[in-house]
Design a protein around this motif. Structure first.
Motif, PDB file in Angstrom:
ATOM      1  N   ILE A  20       0.835  -1.198   0.000  1.00 17.36           N
ATOM      2  CA  ILE A  20       0.000   0.000   0.000  1.00 17.36           C
ATOM      3  C   ILE A  20       0.874   1.254   0.000  1.00 17.36           C
ATOM      4  CG2 ILE A  20      -1.707   1.318   1.324  1.00 17.36           C
ATOM      5  CD1 ILE A  20      -2.580  -1.517   2.449  1.00 17.36           C
ATOM      6  N   ALA A  21       1.869   1.282   0.884  1.00 20.08           N
ATOM      7  CA  ALA A  21       2.756   2.454   0.968  1.00 20.08           C
ATOM      8  C   ALA A  21       3.507   2.659  -0.343  1.00 20.08           C
ATOM      9  CB  ALA A  21       3.741   2.286   2.132  1.00 20.08           C
ATOM     10  N   ALA A  22       4.045   1.598  -0.914  1.00 17.46           N
ATOM     11  CA  ALA A  22       4.794   1.719  -2.169  1.00 17.46           C
ATOM     12  C   ALA A  22       3.888   2.184  -3.309  1.00 17.46           C
ATOM     13  CB  ALA A  22       5.455   0.380  -2.519  1.00 17.46           C
ATOM     14  N   ALA A  23       2.655   1.720  -3.327  1.00 21.69           N
ATOM     15  CA  ALA A  23       1.724   2.168  -4.366  1.00 21.69           C
ATOM     16  C   ALA A  23       1.490   3.672  -4.276  1.00 21.69           C
ATOM     17  CB  ALA A  23       0.401   1.410  -4.249  1.00 21.69           C
ATOM     18  N   LEU A  24       1.347   4.175  -3.051  1.00 22.86           N
ATOM     19  CA  LEU A  24       1.119   5.610  -2.887  1.00 22.86           C
ATOM     20  C   LEU A  24       2.329   6.446  -3.281  1.00 22.86           C
ATOM     21  CD1 LEU A  24      -0.885   5.599   0.441  1.00 22.86           C
ATOM     22  CD2 LEU A  24      -1.738   6.249  -1.830  1.00 22.86           C
ATOM     23  N   GLU A  25       3.505   5.849  -3.313  1.00 23.29           N
ATOM     24  CA  GLU A  25       4.713   6.568  -3.712  1.00 23.29           C
ATOM     25  C   GLU A  25       5.018   6.423  -5.209  1.00 23.29           C
ATOM     26  OE1 GLU A  25       7.152   6.238   0.471  1.00 23.29           O
ATOM     27  OE2 GLU A  25       7.287   4.580  -0.952  1.00 23.29           O
ATOM     28  N   ASP A  26       4.301   5.543  -5.885  1.00 25.50           N
ATOM     29  CA  ASP A  26       4.547   5.296  -7.301  1.00 25.50           C
ATOM     30  C   ASP A  26       4.113   6.507  -8.135  1.00 25.50           C
ATOM     31  OD1 ASP A  26       3.292   4.227 -10.052  1.00 25.50           O
ATOM     32  OD2 ASP A  26       4.933   2.906  -9.433  1.00 25.50           O
ATOM     33  N   PRO A  27       5.007   7.035  -8.971  1.00 26.60           N
ATOM     34  CA  PRO A  27       4.655   8.220  -9.772  1.00 26.60           C
ATOM     35  C   PRO A  27       3.415   8.017 -10.642  1.00 26.60           C
ATOM     36  CG  PRO A  27       7.021   7.820  -9.881  1.00 26.60           C
ATOM     37  CD  PRO A  27       6.415   6.634  -9.175  1.00 26.60           C
ATOM     38  N   GLY A  28       3.228   6.835 -11.196  1.00 23.71           N
ATOM     39  CA  GLY A  28       2.044   6.576 -12.006  1.00 23.71           C
ATOM     40  C   GLY A  28       0.761   6.638 -11.195  1.00 23.71           C
ATOM     41  N   VAL A  29       0.809   6.113  -9.975  1.00 27.10           N
ATOM     42  CA  VAL A  29      -0.360   6.165  -9.098  1.00 27.10           C
ATOM     43  C   VAL A  29      -0.644   7.616  -8.704  1.00 27.10           C
ATOM     44  CG1 VAL A  29      -1.272   5.480  -6.833  1.00 27.10           C
ATOM     45  CG2 VAL A  29      -0.070   3.807  -8.260  1.00 27.10           C
ATOM     46  N   VAL A  30       0.391   8.346  -8.329  1.00 25.73           N
ATOM     47  CA  VAL A  30       0.204   9.752  -7.953  1.00 25.73           C
ATOM     48  C   VAL A  30      -0.369  10.540  -9.127  1.00 25.73           C
ATOM     49  CG1 VAL A  30       1.356  11.880  -7.204  1.00 25.73           C
ATOM     50  CG2 VAL A  30       1.986   9.688  -6.175  1.00 25.73           C
ATOM     51  N   ASP A  31       0.145  10.311 -10.335  1.00 27.52           N
ATOM     52  CA  ASP A  31      -0.396  10.995 -11.514  1.00 27.52           C
ATOM     53  C   ASP A  31      -1.874  10.688 -11.701  1.00 27.52           C
ATOM     54  OD1 ASP A  31       2.049  12.165 -12.074  1.00 27.52           O
ATOM     55  OD2 ASP A  31       2.561  10.767 -13.707  1.00 27.52           O
ATOM     56  N   ALA A  32      -2.256   9.425 -11.523  1.00 24.85           N
ATOM     57  CA  ALA A  32      -3.660   9.044 -11.653  1.00 24.85           C
ATOM     58  C   ALA A  32      -4.518   9.733 -10.589  1.00 24.85           C
ATOM     59  CB  ALA A  32      -3.808   7.528 -11.564  1.00 24.85           C
ATOM     60  N   ILE A  33      -3.991   9.843  -9.377  1.00 27.41           N
ATOM     61  CA  ILE A  33      -4.731  10.479  -8.281  1.00 27.41           C
ATOM     62  C   ILE A  33      -4.988  11.954  -8.581  1.00 27.41           C
ATOM     63  CG2 ILE A  33      -4.513  11.283  -5.885  1.00 27.41           C
ATOM     64  CD1 ILE A  33      -3.148   8.561  -5.270  1.00 27.41           C
ATOM     65  N   VAL A  34      -3.969  12.658  -9.021  1.00 26.99           N
ATOM     66  CA  VAL A  34      -4.091  14.118  -9.176  1.00 26.99           C
ATOM     67  C   VAL A  34      -4.630  14.550 -10.537  1.00 26.99           C
ATOM     68  CG1 VAL A  34      -2.284  14.535  -7.470  1.00 26.99           C
ATOM     69  CG2 VAL A  34      -1.690  14.499  -9.897  1.00 26.99           C
ATOM     70  N   SER A  35      -4.720  13.636 -11.502  1.00 22.65           N
ATOM     71  CA  SER A  35      -5.155  14.042 -12.835  1.00 22.65           C
ATOM     72  C   SER A  35      -6.646  13.840 -13.079  1.00 22.65           C
ATOM     73  CB  SER A  35      -4.353  13.301 -13.910  1.00 22.65           C
ATOM     74  OG  SER A  35      -4.645  11.913 -13.874  1.00 22.65           O
ATOM     75  N   GLY A  36      -7.365  13.323 -12.100  1.00 21.35           N
ATOM     76  CA  GLY A  36      -8.808  13.147 -12.264  1.00 21.35           C
ATOM     77  C   GLY A  36      -9.524  14.480 -12.290  1.00 21.35           C
ATOM     78  N   PRO A  37     -10.796  14.478 -12.642  1.00 29.62           N
ATOM     79  CA  PRO A  37     -11.567  15.722 -12.735  1.00 29.62           C
ATOM     80  C   PRO A  37     -11.568  16.557 -11.448  1.00 29.62           C
ATOM     81  CG  PRO A  37     -12.845  13.863 -13.589  1.00 29.62           C
ATOM     82  CD  PRO A  37     -11.585  13.304 -13.013  1.00 29.62           C
ATOM     83  N   LYS A  38     -11.533  15.901 -10.308  1.00 29.57           N
ATOM     84  CA  LYS A  38     -11.542  16.607  -9.025  1.00 29.57           C
ATOM     85  C   LYS A  38     -10.135  16.793  -8.461  1.00 29.57           C
ATOM     86  CE  LYS A  38     -16.092  16.689  -8.592  1.00 29.57           C
ATOM     87  NZ  LYS A  38     -16.880  17.890  -8.460  1.00 29.57           N
ATOM     88  N   GLY A  39      -9.139  16.158  -9.060  1.00 30.02           N
ATOM     89  CA  GLY A  39      -7.745  16.377  -8.668  1.00 30.02           C
ATOM     90  C   GLY A  39      -7.293  15.724  -7.382  1.00 30.02           C
ATOM     91  N   GLY A  40      -8.033  14.743  -6.877  1.00 32.46           N
ATOM     92  CA  GLY A  40      -7.595  14.098  -5.649  1.00 32.46           C
ATOM     93  C   GLY A  40      -8.556  13.026  -5.179  1.00 32.46           C
ATOM     94  N   ILE A  41      -8.128  12.334  -4.132  1.00 31.44           N
ATOM     95  CA  ILE A  41      -8.926  11.267  -3.534  1.00 31.44           C
ATOM     96  C   ILE A  41      -8.985  11.463  -2.022  1.00 31.44           C
ATOM     97  CG2 ILE A  41      -8.274   9.638  -5.357  1.00 31.44           C
ATOM     98  CD1 ILE A  41      -6.484   8.202  -3.207  1.00 31.44           C
TER      99      ILE A  41
END
Length: 190
Positions: free
Chosen positions: A43-64
């Motif tokens: 879980i921690a490594a996923a949250l640090e993955d640049p691809g995961v972070v990009d997916a989190i911040v690039s959505g219509p609302k910009g976050g989770i």
């Protein structure tokens, strides 16, 4: 006096978040330290993955929104709701996950955990979310003789639009049947 102009873009998070993610981690006695670390470090490594972070911040609302529930005999909200809208937010969440002391319990009370998430965690979301997702990881089927079976709680949650993902650890005494059990009793929703 009306000459004040804002040059910054309005925050994407106004009006909610793209996803509310509840990560639910089995901490029962059947998990040795290595299997426990597979879950937490994953879980921690996923949250640090640049691809995961990009997916989190690039959505219509910009976050989770993110919350972490640990469960065995009883579920616990180990990390309450936090908003992740930047790389720094994601790294901070990963650090909190790695710093959590291990909790424990003897049994695998999956139905009780789903009921807790449905009745206590989801209603406490501090912002509206376009979708709610629960990721359930563990290494065994429910062995608590629940009042209501996991599938009943799962169906109720799925009926309200919650997606429940099953992430079984496929090793140990239940490995041969656990994937099917998770598919039939845990996974559900859109």
């Amino acid at each position: 006096a009306g000459g004040v102009q804002s040059y910054g873009a309005p925050t994407k998070l106004q009006g909610g978040v793209d996803t509310a993610l509840i990560v639910s981690v089995d901490v029962s006695s059947s998990l040795d330290e290595r299997r426990y670390q597979i879950q937490m470090e994953g879980i921690a490594a996923a949250l640090e993955d640049p691809g995961v972070v990009d997916a989190i911040v690039s959505g219509p609302k910009g976050g989770i929104l993110f919350a972490l529930v640990t469960w065995a005999d009883r579920p616990a909200l180990s990390l309450p709701w936090m908003r992740i809208a930047s790389r720094a937010d994601a790294v901070s969440a990963a650090l909190k996950i790695r710093a959590l002391p291990r909790q424990s319990g003897d049994f695998t009370c999956l139905a009780k955990m789903l009921r807790y998430v449905s009745d206590k965690v989801v209603p406490q979301m501090p912002l509206p979310a376009q979708k709610v997702v629960v990721d359930v990881s563990g290494d065994g089927s429910d062995n608590c003789n629940p009042v209501e079976p996991p599938v009943a709680v799962r169906d109720e949650m799925a009926g309200r639009g919650t997606t429940i993902n099953g992430l079984p650890i496929l090793e140990g005494r239940e490995a041969a049947t656990l994937e099917g059990w998770y598919r039939d009793n845990v996974m559900g929703g859109p």
